[in-house]
Structure formats: structure tokens, C-alpha cells
Enzyme design. Structure first.
Site, PDB file in Angstrom:
ATOM      1  N   CYS A  92      58.807  -6.899 -86.114  1.00  0.00           N
ATOM      2  CA  CYS A  92      59.433  -7.131 -84.798  1.00  0.00           C
ATOM      3  C   CYS A  92      59.116  -6.005 -83.838  1.00  0.00           C
ATOM      4  O   CYS A  92      59.064  -6.205 -82.630  1.00  0.00           O
ATOM      5  CB  CYS A  92      60.930  -7.359 -84.930  1.00  0.00           C
ATOM      6  SG  CYS A  92      61.676  -6.381 -86.200  1.00  0.00           S
ATOM      7  N   GLU A 148      69.433  -7.995 -83.897  1.00  0.00           N
ATOM      8  CA  GLU A 148      68.135  -7.311 -83.788  1.00  0.00           C
ATOM      9  C   GLU A 148      67.102  -8.400 -83.569  1.00  0.00           C
ATOM     10  O   GLU A 148      66.859  -9.214 -84.458  1.00  0.00           O
ATOM     11  CB  GLU A 148      67.879  -6.492 -85.063  1.00  0.00           C
ATOM     12  CG  GLU A 148      66.867  -5.394 -84.850  1.00  0.00           C
ATOM     13  CD  GLU A 148      65.509  -5.765 -85.418  1.00  0.00           C
ATOM     14  OE1 GLU A 148      64.667  -6.251 -84.628  1.00  0.00           O
ATOM     15  OE2 GLU A 148      65.306  -5.600 -86.624  1.00  0.00           O
ATOM     16  N   GLU A 185      56.375 -12.609 -77.232  1.00  0.00           N
ATOM     17  CA  GLU A 185      56.165 -12.147 -78.602  1.00  0.00           C
ATOM     18  C   GLU A 185      55.307 -13.163 -79.360  1.00  0.00           C
ATOM     19  O   GLU A 185      55.604 -14.353 -79.340  1.00  0.00           O
ATOM     20  CB  GLU A 185      57.513 -11.977 -79.303  1.00  0.00           C
ATOM     21  CG  GLU A 185      57.370 -11.370 -80.677  1.00  0.00           C
ATOM     22  CD  GLU A 185      58.710 -11.142 -81.365  1.00  0.00           C
ATOM     23  OE1 GLU A 185      59.587 -12.011 -81.265  1.00  0.00           O
ATOM     24  OE2 GLU A 185      58.856 -10.085 -82.012  1.00  0.00           O
ATOM     25  N   GLY A 193      69.001 -15.660 -81.437  1.00  0.00           N
ATOM     26  CA  GLY A 193      69.984 -14.634 -81.081  1.00  0.00           C
ATOM     27  C   GLY A 193      70.854 -15.089 -79.916  1.00  0.00           C
ATOM     28  O   GLY A 193      72.073 -14.866 -79.913  1.00  0.00           O
ATOM     29  N   LYS A 213      72.289 -14.916 -95.764  1.00  0.00           N
ATOM     30  CA  LYS A 213      71.304 -15.998 -95.842  1.00  0.00           C
ATOM     31  C   LYS A 213      69.901 -15.454 -95.553  1.00  0.00           C
ATOM     32  O   LYS A 213      69.628 -14.982 -94.458  1.00  0.00           O
ATOM     33  CB  LYS A 213      71.605 -17.097 -94.819  1.00  0.00           C
ATOM     34  CG  LYS A 213      70.708 -18.315 -95.074  1.00  0.00           C
ATOM     35  CD  LYS A 213      70.673 -19.287 -93.921  1.00  0.00           C
ATOM     36  CE  LYS A 213      69.577 -19.035 -92.952  1.00  0.00           C
ATOM     37  NZ  LYS A 213      68.205 -19.182 -93.480  1.00  0.00           N
ATOM     38  N   GLY A 220      66.269 -11.691 -86.105  1.00  0.00           N
ATOM     39  CA  GLY A 220      65.408 -12.867 -85.973  1.00  0.00           C
ATOM     40  C   GLY A 220      64.946 -13.009 -84.537  1.00  0.00           C
ATOM     41  O   GLY A 220      64.875 -12.019 -83.801  1.00  0.00           O
ATOM     42  N   SER A 221      64.683 -14.239 -84.152  1.00  0.00           N
ATOM     43  CA  SER A 221      64.105 -14.469 -82.828  1.00  0.00           C
ATOM     44  C   SER A 221      65.153 -14.317 -81.730  1.00  0.00           C
ATOM     45  O   SER A 221      66.349 -14.514 -81.953  1.00  0.00           O
ATOM     46  CB  SER A 221      63.510 -15.874 -82.782  1.00  0.00           C
ATOM     47  OG  SER A 221      64.542 -16.815 -82.963  1.00  0.00           O
ATOM     48  N   THR A 222      64.671 -14.000 -80.541  1.00  0.00           N
ATOM     49  CA  THR A 222      65.565 -13.876 -79.395  1.00  0.00           C
ATOM     50  C   THR A 222      66.208 -15.229 -79.093  1.00  0.00           C
ATOM     51  O   THR A 222      67.391 -15.296 -78.728  1.00  0.00           O
ATOM     52  CB  THR A 222      64.781 -13.334 -78.183  1.00  0.00           C
ATOM     53  OG1 THR A 222      64.325 -12.019 -78.532  1.00  0.00           O
ATOM     54  CG2 THR A 222      65.642 -13.224 -76.943  1.00  0.00           C
TER      55      THR A 222
HETATM   56  P1  ADP Z   1      61.846 -16.089 -86.917  1.00  0.00           P
HETATM   57  O1  ADP Z   1      61.110 -16.427 -85.673  1.00  0.00           O
HETATM   58  O2  ADP Z   1      61.818 -14.670 -87.323  1.00  0.00           O
HETATM   59  O3  ADP Z   1      61.673 -17.082 -88.016  1.00  0.00           O
HETATM   60  P2  ADP Z   1      64.414 -17.257 -86.498  1.00  0.00           P
HETATM   61  O4  ADP Z   1      65.358 -16.714 -85.499  1.00  0.00           O
HETATM   62  O5  ADP Z   1      63.914 -18.631 -86.348  1.00  0.00           O
HETATM   63  O6  ADP Z   1      63.315 -16.156 -86.494  1.00  0.00           O
HETATM   64  O7  ADP Z   1      65.009 -17.130 -87.964  1.00  0.00           O
HETATM   65  C1  ADP Z   1      65.706 -15.986 -88.420  1.00  0.00           C
HETATM   66  C2  ADP Z   1      66.817 -16.442 -89.325  1.00  0.00           C
HETATM   67  O8  ADP Z   1      67.767 -17.186 -88.559  1.00  0.00           O
HETATM   68  C3  ADP Z   1      66.387 -17.364 -90.458  1.00  0.00           C
HETATM   69  O9  ADP Z   1      67.126 -17.015 -91.605  1.00  0.00           O
HETATM   70  C4  ADP Z   1      66.761 -18.731 -89.940  1.00  0.00           C
HETATM   71  O10 ADP Z   1      66.992 -19.684 -90.972  1.00  0.00           O
HETATM   72  C5  ADP Z   1      68.037 -18.429 -89.191  1.00  0.00           C
HETATM   73  N1  ADP Z   1      68.405 -19.408 -88.139  1.00  0.00           N
HETATM   74  C6  ADP Z   1      67.603 -20.271 -87.478  1.00  0.00           C
HETATM   75  N2  ADP Z   1      68.310 -20.989 -86.573  1.00  0.00           N
HETATM   76  C7  ADP Z   1      69.593 -20.564 -86.659  1.00  0.00           C
HETATM   77  C8  ADP Z   1      70.827 -20.898 -85.965  1.00  0.00           C
HETATM   78  N3  ADP Z   1      70.861 -21.797 -85.019  1.00  0.00           N
HETATM   79  N4  ADP Z   1      71.941 -20.228 -86.318  1.00  0.00           N
HETATM   80  C9  ADP Z   1      71.920 -19.276 -87.272  1.00  0.00           C
HETATM   81  N5  ADP Z   1      70.816 -18.926 -87.957  1.00  0.00           N
HETATM   82  C10 ADP Z   1      69.664 -19.553 -87.663  1.00  0.00           C
END
Ligand code: ADP
Length: 485
Positions: A298, A264, A395, A247, A190, A242-244
Site C-alpha cells: 500500500c 489504513e 492507485e 474504507g 477476517k 484495504g482499499s479506500t
Molecule cells: P483490496 O483492494 O486490498 O483487495 P479490499 O478493500 O477490497 O482491498 O479488501 C480488503 C478486505 O476488506 C478484504 O478482507 C475484503 O474481503 C474486505 N471487504 C471487502 N468489502 C468489504 C465491505 N463492504 N465491508 C467490510 N469488509 C470488506
């Protein structure tokens, strides 16, 4: 050199990259089991060009049922074709994907810049070539896994669920898909909701390559789509960048299940200039580390530490360089700093600019004009910050740099490590011994010496502490997708 902080008026004629050769559909469906299928919900969302807010395409929003269909397709492909195929045959498909991507590199670069707001120079010279190289590199490993892991029995995991962010959309897809395929796994990926288009173009290439149906499935959507992948019972491995915050949600969701994970996550990386560093090169490295690519990295070098005796000189040189940066149209080959990826992200950055000032820091912004439409932020630096300031600890994910000074090496090691993150760091000095001293003591997954933001498919990348766990790239990147007995 021009006088102190003097504005340099370099006038460049516009040099826009042409968009005539790209082929974008008005609407994209989901790529499941080798076919383009409509989303179960019937819902689509817009992918916007952040440089001018214009709609580029509408993209399907996958729900749980679509994700289930994709996981079933991936499982079937794993059981019946991919895990049974000779590794040398798997390698041929991965090579073919790399070659097809290379042939259409220009189209990929343009679409990446339009969809993500990143400057065309970066997409063209960094993102797309590196993405191709990842496929080439891992294609090479596919039939040599017994050499990668000598005296071990290597087997694949099954279905990998992969969720990626918006800062390096195509490159992150390559980082995830290439090692998974090389080790015999199948994939449901995704992309981020603001940057789905190059992953969908990659799906077109995958289709063209003749990769057996269901080996790679691309489902587009938001956090709910990502959560459906994470929570699906038949997924064996989650790879997330993605974001902590997300994560942590993922880690909780898979705790106690059979799912393996690599995460990561965020970073607040330190770039350290010692008094014997070549200062002009160091300043260029700082600019590259935080301002190029809008700080949407990142591992961006967002905390600068300068040894006290050279601090005034470095700050002056940095401000001077900031004033020559060209902020604007990502499609212009002269542009240094492109558009912020989305309004939401620009709001986050602007809120941190306010927080920094409210905390008493001194803010300096590049003296440049910004385009009238679209999402842009001036390269910004903060001096007079404290170790405890929120802008030093959290961040920001934008072109915002904090500067702290230090007297001794021990002091800077303590300060640099004093963060919840540990993704990357940079060290600038003339002496090898000082580099080795610092690199062994900095708690960061990657430490660059006299350079910054250098990537290569053969080098592992990943973090310590809240920056996540597991490595991508190199041999380490293979390990994340195999069982070893
Ligand atoms: P960023 O701050 O880099 O946008 P996110 O962590 O919000 O980071 O998003 C990174 C990815 O994780 C995106 O593809 C987002 O759609 C997906 N994402 C957001 N929330 C969730 C969740 N609860 N479970 C799985 N994936 C998610």
C-alpha cells in the site's frame, strides 16, 4: 556497466524452496471459540496459487450467523477471562504465540508464498520475521501500559473486529492481533478471500498456545463477511486495512455508532531523487519500492520524481536494472518479482497499462519472459506523464511506476502532495538539511530517507487524507486499542 538498456542474460539454475515440510489441509473450517466449526451456509471457496492457478485448499465462507457466533465468543472471552487476567499473564500467551510462529517460520513462509504469489525471499526474510517481531514487541508492552501512557488510566475497548487485505496476509494479521491482545481486547479477524491460509495456520498456533477459547476468532470469507463484522452491534472497534473504496463504506457504516476505528487505506507514494543523491543506491531503492513484491504494497513508491539534471541518467539506470529483474516462480529463491495475487488484480493492472498509453504516456516494460501459466506482469514504467494523468493519481497496486521530473524542491513538494493519498514517501539526497526540509513538508504518514519500505514493530505506520487514519505499530499502535482517562 553494460551498454544502454542492454539485456543482461544472467542464467541462474532454478533454486526452488521445498514444499515437502508444510502441512495444509484440504478443507478449512472457521476458528470460533477455540474450535474448528463448519460454516452455517455449508459453503466453501477455493484458495488458489496465483503462480500456477492450482487449488491449494478450500476455505469456509462465513455468513452473518457465523460472525455473530464469533462475536459472542469474543465477548464471553472478554468478559469472563481476558479482561480479568493479569497483564503479565496475557503477555505470556502473546510470547508463546510469537515463539511458536518462529519455530514454524519456514512453513509460514512457504504457505504465504504459495497462497499470495509473493517471492519466497520476501516471505522468508521480511513477512514472517516481522510478524513474529510484532508479537514479541507487543507482548513486552502488555504489563507496562501505565508506562506507555503515564498518568492516565488505561482500559481496553472490548471486542475488536479486524479486516485485512491480501498483500501482507500474515503480517497484517500480526499487526492487528498483537496490540489488541496486549491491551486486553478480544478479536474477530477476517483475512482476505484470496489469502486466508496463513491466518488459518496462525489459528492453529493460537490453539496450540492454549490461549483461552474465544480470545481470537478467525472467520474467512468475502466482503459480505467483512460487512457482517463491521455492522455487528457488539463490536467495539474496527481495524481495517484495504482499499479506500471499502474504507469509505466502513466509515459510513459505523458513523454515529459507539465503534472506534482505525483505517489504513490506499496510497500513491512519491519517491523523490534530488540531484545530489547516490544514484545507484537510489535506483535500487526505487526498484525495491515498486517492483519487489509486485508493487503489492500500500505504501509502494509508485510515483518517481527525479530532479531534471539527473533524470536521463536515472531513467537509463532504472531501465538497465529492470532488465535484470527475474520475474517468475515465487518459490524460486532467485526470483525478484513473483505472481500477481489474483486474476482480478492482474485485470486491474492491465487496464491501467491501457489507460496510461491512451493518455499519451510512453510505456517501457522489462525485457523478460513470463511463465506460461499463472498471473504475472512485467515491471513497467511510464514516462511523459502529466500530474493529472490517471496513472499518476490512482492507485494501481502492481509493478507500475510513473516518472515525473522537477526543477526545484518547492515544485516537487507541491507535486508530491498533490494526490488524494498520503501514506508514505521516500527522499534520496546526500544532505541532511534537504532531508529535514522535505520530511517536514511532505504530507505522508511515513517518510523514508535514502531507503524505502523499511518496517519495524516499534515505528508507527499510517496515513494522511484518503490513506486513512490511526496508526499501527509502536506506542501509537497501542493507543488505537485503549480508552484513556
Ligand atoms: P483490496 O483492494 O486490498 O483487495 P479490499 O478493500 O477490497 O482491498 O479488501 C480488503 C478486505 O476488506 C478484504 O478482507 C475484503 O474481503 C474486505 N471487504 C471487502 N468489502 C468489504 C465491505 N463492504 N465491508 C467490510 N469488509 C470488506
Amino acid at each position: 556497466m553494460a551498454k544502454k538498456n542492454e539485456k543482461i542474460n544472467w542464467e541462474y539454475a532454478p533454486a526452488p524452496e521445498s514444499t515437502g515440510h508444510i502441512n495444509l489441509k484440504e478443507q478449512y473450517n472457521l476458528f470460533i471459540d477455540g474450535k474448528w466449526v463448519k460454516p452455517n451456509s455449508g459453503k466453501y471457496f477455493d484458495s488458489i496459487n496465483p503462480a500456477n492457478k492450482e487449488k491449494l485448499a478450500s476455505v469456509a465462507h462465513a455468513n452473518e450467523k457465523d460472525v455473530d457466533k464469533a462475536v459472542k465468543a469474543a465477548r464471553k472471552a472478554y468478559d469472563t477471562v481476558w479482561s480479568k487476567m493479569a497483564p503479565s499473564e496475557r503477555a505470556k500467551y502473546i510470547y508463546r504465540i510469537a515463539r511458536l510462529m518462529q519455530e514454524r517460520a519456514r512453513e509460514f513462509a512457504v504457505i504465504e508464498s504459495l497462497d499470495a504469489g509473493k517471492v519466497i525471499r520476501e516471505s522468508r526474510d521480511v513477512d514472517v520475521p516481522l510478524a513474529c517481531n510484532h508479537f514479541f514487541y507487543y507482548a513486552g508492552w502488555a504489563d507496562k501500559l501505565e508506562y506507555a501512557f503515564p498518568n492516565r488510566k488505561v482500559s481496553s475497548l472490548g471486542v475488536a473486529g479486524q479486516i485485512i487485505p491480501w498483500n501482507f496476509p500474515l503480517l497484517m494479521a500480526a499487526w492487528k492481533i498483537a496490540p489488541a491482545l496486549a491491551t486486553g481486547n478480544t478479536v474477530v479477524l477476517k483475512p482476505a478471500e484470496t489469502t486466508s491460509l496463513t491466518a488459518l495456520k496462525l489459528a492453529e498456533i493460537i490453539e496450540e498456545s492454549g490461549l483461552p477459547a474465544g480470545v481470537v476468532n478467525i472467520v474467512t470469507g468475502f466482503g459480505d463477511t467483512g460487512a457482517a463484522i463491521v455492522n455487528h452491534n457488539d463490536v467495539d472497534k474496527i481495524a481495517f486495512t484495504g482499499s479506500t473504496a471499502v474504507g469509505k463504506i466502513i466509515q459510513k457504516a459505523i458513523a454515529g455508532t459507539h465503534k472506534k476505528a482505525t483505517l489504513e487505506l490506499g496510497g500513491k507514494s512519491a519517491n523523490i531523487i534530488l540531484d545530489d543523491a547516490p544514484l545507484d543506491q537510489a535506483v535500487e531503492g526505487i526498484v525495491n519500492g515498486i517492483f519487489f513484491n509486485q508493487g503489492h504494497v500500500c505504501c509502494a513508491g509508485s510515483r518517481l520524481f527525479v530532479q531534471e539534471s539527473v533524470a536521463d541518467q536515472v531513467i537509463e539506470k532504472l531501465k538497465h536494472r529492470m532488465n535484470s529483474l527475474i520475474v517468475g516462480d515465487p518459490m524460486d529463491k532467485n526470483t525478484d518479482v513473483g505472481a500477481i495475487n489474483s486474476k482480478e488484480q492482474l485485470d486491474v493492472i492491465n487496464s491501467y497499462l491501457k489507460i496510461g498509453q491512451a493518455e499519451g504516456a510512453t510505456m517501457y516494460q522489462a525485457d523478460c519472459s513470463l511463465p506460461k501459466s499463472g498471473y504475472y506482469c512485467r515491471p513497467t514504467l511510464f514516462t511523459d506523464v502529466a500530474q493529472s494523468s490517471r496513472i499518476v493519481q490512482e492507485e494501481i497496486f502492481g509493478p507500475v511506476l510513473t516518472i515525473q521530473t522537477f526543477r526545484t524542491v518547492d515544485e516537487v513538494i507541491q507535486k508530491a502532495n498533490n494526490t488524494p493519498y498520503g501514506l508514505a514517501a521516500g527522499v534520496w539526497t546526500d544532505k541532511g538539511s534537504r532531508i529535514f526540509n522535505l520530511t517536514t513538508k511532505l504530507r505522508a504518514g511515513v517518510v523514508w530517507a535514502n531507503t524505502y519500505n523499511k518496517f519495524d514493530p516499534t515505528s508507527p505506520f499510517g496515513g494522511y487524507k484518503e490513506s486513512g487514519f490511526g496508526r499501527e505499530g509502536g506506542l501509537h499502535g497501542l493507543e488505537a486499542y485503549v480508552k484513556l482517562n
